[in-house]
Design an enzyme around this catalytic site. Structure first.
Site, short mmCIF file in Angstrom:
data_model
loop_
_atom_site.label_atom_id
_atom_site.label_comp_id
_atom_site.label_asym_id
_atom_site.label_seq_id
_atom_site.Cartn_x
_atom_site.Cartn_y
_atom_site.Cartn_z
N CYS A 140 0.71 -1.04 0.03
CA CYS A 140 0.04 0.01 0.02
C CYS A 140 0.84 1.29 -0.14
O CYS A 140 0.53 2.14 -0.70
CB CYS A 140 -0.94 -0.23 1.12
SG CYS A 140 -0.04 -0.47 2.74
N HIS A 253 -2.69 6.55 4.55
CA HIS A 253 -1.34 6.67 4.73
C HIS A 253 -0.77 7.96 4.21
O HIS A 253 -1.47 8.62 3.37
CB HIS A 253 -0.48 5.60 4.02
CG HIS A 253 -0.55 4.29 4.75
ND1 HIS A 253 -1.24 3.80 5.98
CD2 HIS A 253 -0.17 3.02 4.39
CE1 HIS A 253 -1.19 2.55 6.13
NE2 HIS A 253 -0.76 1.99 5.22
#
Length: 344
Positions: A140, A253
């Site tokens: 990711c 994130h």
């Protein structure tokens, strides 16, 4: 904020799709993405472990029943979206490919295998063409980083990349997000924050430990970003260094990136390239307190990019600093997997 700058392809055929790990955090988002992207489905099969068998999930207004995943589950299935963990992906790989089905795998099981394409559609869509039954979703953090970095690399030639990540609790799945909420309540109630999903307390804390430490002092997560970047950009010449940090954020994130290029580049030139890049939204107006934040990236498919500025430590205008944010469950996982299915 709009959903996905990447255009939806026109498809005249319909496909049978299975979601493996359908009840997990990423699996749930995969199902939502298939619906939101209006993927041309002939049928949808929801698969999970025996403990989730019989659970009902809603898709396009209808209730679907979760089935136990077995080797026979993939007969007649065209595409299987896997988010059930590396060991499960390895266990079922042969059954999937023997059934003539293509596995799009979200785990780390096959990412660095030479015959498995590692794909981000905005970065290297052409690599899908040489798959042999398995296509891997990158880590990711690598995805969120490369969506904006790849167009800059193509324009100016990336030489060196230093990344510091601020990774959300969602990186550990539903149990990680639950732990952040539980520990936050505990601390506010005067109780100790006891870690279970993470090695350290996540509430009101940050810690530079994601995945297993390696002999070179980096973690496995950090080395994923190094190796996956080189594989997807098709070069070992780029120097990459990362420090991955867990922060008390629920599901998006963020990353601080320092980039060194072969050609001179100004922040204005970088913004022009990024504004035209698929999957990117430039949010770069510090004077009005506008810059990428995980709270704004959550729930959206694009990567936000801002704080674009000249690196004053490098001569000749060959360096840039920037800050990015992207939804770990969407672009970092489920959305990217469905985009790969659209490429197929």
């Amino acid at each position: 904020m709009r959903e996905g700058k990447a255009t939806k392809p026109t498809m005249s055929k319909s496909y049978s799709v299975a979601v493996a790990g359908a009840t997990g955090a990423v699996g749930v988002e995969m199902i939502k993405m298939l619906e939101q992207r209006n993927f041309p489905l002939q049928s949808l099969k929801l698969l999970a472990s025996s403990r989730s068998t019989g659970k009902k999930m809603t898709f396009r207004g209808e209730e679907l029943t979760v089935e136990e995943m077995t080797e026979a589950s993939f007969k007649g299935v065209d595409i299987a979206l896997f988010s059930a963990g590396a060991s499960i992906s390895r266990q079922f790989r042969q059954a999937v490919t023997d059934a003539g089905c293509v596995m799009i795998d979200n785990s780390s099981a096959f990412r660095m295998e030479d015959d498995v394409p590692l794909v981000v559609p905005e970065v290297n869509p052409e690599d899908v063409k040489w798959h042999k039954g398995v296509i891997a979703n990158p880590n990711c953090s690598t995805i969120i980083m490369l969506v904006p970095v790849a167009p800059l690399h193509r324009a100016f030639g990336l030489k060196r990349l230093v990344a510091s990540t601020y990774q959300a609790a969602s990186g550990a799945g539903a149990k990680g997000m639950d732990e952040l909420l539980r520990q936050t309540r505990d601390v506010l109630d005067g109780k100790p924050a006891e870690p279970h999903a993470f090695v350290d307390p996540i509430a009101f804390n940050v810690f530079p430990h994601i995945d297993v430490f390696q002999p070179n002092g980096y973690t496995k997560e950090e080395m994923k970003m190094v190796n996956e970047t080189r594989k997807m950009l098709h070069t070992d010449a780029i120097r990459v260094s990362c420090t991955c940090v867990r922060v008390p954020v629920q599901r998006a994130h963020s990353e601080a990136l320092n980039l060194e290029f072969e050609k001179p580049v100004t922040p204005e030139q970088a913004r022009e390239v990024l504004a035209a890049a698929p999957g990117v939204i430039v949010v770069d107006d510090p004077a009005n307190n506008r810059y990428p934040m995980p709270i704004d990236a959550s729930g959206h498919g694009e990567v936000l990019v801002g704080r674009i500025r000249q690196d004053i430590s490098q001569p000749g205008q060959t360096g840039l600093d920037m800050f990015v944010a992207g939804d770990q469950l969407l672009k970092g996982a489920a959305y990217n997997a469905v985009q790969i299915a659209e490429l197929l």
